[in-house]
Design an enzyme around this catalytic site. Structure first.
Site, mmCIF file in Angstrom:
data_model
loop_
_atom_site.group_PDB
_atom_site.id
_atom_site.type_symbol
_atom_site.label_atom_id
_atom_site.label_comp_id
_atom_site.label_asym_id
_atom_site.label_seq_id
_atom_site.Cartn_x
_atom_site.Cartn_y
_atom_site.Cartn_z
ATOM 1 N N HIS A 1 1.341 3.831 2.035
ATOM 2 C CA HIS A 1 1.921 4.496 3.215
ATOM 3 C C HIS A 1 3.451 4.526 3.128
ATOM 4 O O HIS A 1 4.085 3.562 2.667
ATOM 5 C CB HIS A 1 1.494 3.775 4.501
ATOM 6 N N HIS B 1 0.855 -1.196 0.000
ATOM 7 C CA HIS B 1 0.000 0.000 0.000
ATOM 8 C C HIS B 1 0.880 1.231 0.000
ATOM 9 O O HIS B 1 2.102 1.129 0.098
ATOM 10 C CB HIS B 1 -0.973 -0.012 1.176
ATOM 11 N N HIS C 1 -6.984 -1.960 4.843
ATOM 12 C CA HIS C 1 -6.107 -1.094 5.648
ATOM 13 C C HIS C 1 -6.307 0.390 5.355
ATOM 14 O O HIS C 1 -6.241 1.220 6.256
ATOM 15 C CB HIS C 1 -4.652 -1.506 5.407
ATOM 16 N N ASP D 1 5.879 4.202 5.202
ATOM 17 C CA ASP D 1 6.727 3.181 5.845
ATOM 18 C C ASP D 1 6.805 1.907 5.000
ATOM 19 O O ASP D 1 7.494 0.954 5.376
ATOM 20 C CB ASP D 1 6.247 2.879 7.278
ATOM 21 N N HIS D 2 6.119 1.897 3.853
ATOM 22 C CA HIS D 2 6.186 0.765 2.930
ATOM 23 C C HIS D 2 6.708 1.164 1.548
ATOM 24 O O HIS D 2 6.921 0.301 0.696
ATOM 25 C CB HIS D 2 4.796 0.127 2.784
HETATM 26 ZN ZN ZN Z 1 -0.042 1.349 6.514
HETATM 27 ZN ZN ZN Z 2 2.742 0.109 7.951
#
Ligand code: ZN
Ligand code: ZN
Length: 247
Positions: free
Chosen positions: A62, A60, A139, A64-65
């Site tokens: 976000h 996804h 999510h 942090d990914h």
């Molecule tokens: Zn996330």
């Molecule tokens: Zn995450």
């Protein structure tokens, strides 16, 4: 195949953890699942040429990914011109943003070599080493945006990366993990307790469960993971950065 965790932290890095990034090596080809760690630097540190990179799968949008993508794609574009790989993204806006940022940094992304794809549910990728399927999760449902778990079939084994899930009940825990046997489930635990995680995992015919992205009540969750060892028919482990597993 070898699975290495380059980053295991949740949305915020820790002193000893980068954000989410797992690396799968199969017959010399390297694949990343999420790219929240500084993968550009970590590949160089590990002596892995960018030519060995075959594909990147993001769960996804976000940061942090995905925040490691820009430097990796940028370096692959202007410096390591032998690099050629596929990048699977969940939204067109992310592909556009990457191209824009690289253009601002003074090069035009060579899309013949650094191939950006926007995925949907279902089959995402196959080559001689592995096959990847995306399963929708909820999510980012609050924002009306997509997110996915990944099922990876490789060398006769089945690996499931849950990606980040929805809310505190993980109601979108991938049904495929319960319906069919797997060799490994990599389960996030940023958004729900270990009790919730095991309420789903107890129904999963799997051999190993690795927890990453642990955040929810961190101390209690880590203690819960430790206490679960030996209580289930599968191996249970909380993984850390640089952990390597031959699967
Ligand atoms: Zn996330
Ligand atoms: Zn995450």
């Amino acid at each position: 195949m070898k699975l290495t965790f380059l980053g295991t932290s949740h949305g915020v890095p820790a002193a000893d953890r980068f954000c989410s990034c797992a690396m799968l090596e199969v017959n010399g080809a390297h694949y990343l699942i999420d790219c929240g760690a500084p993968a550009a630097e970590l590949l160089i540190r590990r002596g892995i040429p960018y030519t060995a990179l075959r594909a990147i799968f993001t769960t996804h949008a976000h940061g942090d990914h995905t925040n490691g993508l820009l430097h990796l794609c940028d370096l692959s574009n202007w410096k390591f011109k032998d690099a050629s790989y596929d990048v699977f993204l969940t939204e067109q806006a992310l592909a556009d943003a990457l191209k824009t940022m690289i253009a601002i940094q003074d090069t035009v992304l060579d899309e013949q070599r650094i191939r950006l794809h926007v995925i949907g549910a279902g089959h995402v990728y196959s080559d001689e080493n592995l096959s990847v399927t995306a399963v929708p999760t909820r999510h980012m449902e609050h924002a009306g945006r997509p997110s996915y778990s990944y099922i990876i079939e490789c060398e006769g084994k089945r690996l499931i990366f849950t990606g980040d899930l929805h809310g505190q009940d993980a109601a979108d825990f991938p049904a495929a993990a319960k319906a069919e046997p797997s060799d490994l489930i990599v389960c996030e635990m940023a958004h729900f307790s270990h009790e919730v995680a095991f309420s789903h995992l107890k129904d999963c015919p799997t051999k190993r469960v690795f927890f990453n992205h642990v955040w929810y009540n961190y101390e209690q969750s880590m203690a819960g993971i430790e206490a679960a060892k030996g209580r289930y028919p599968f191996e249970v482990l909380a993984v850390a950065d640089n952990d390597e597993f031959i699967l």
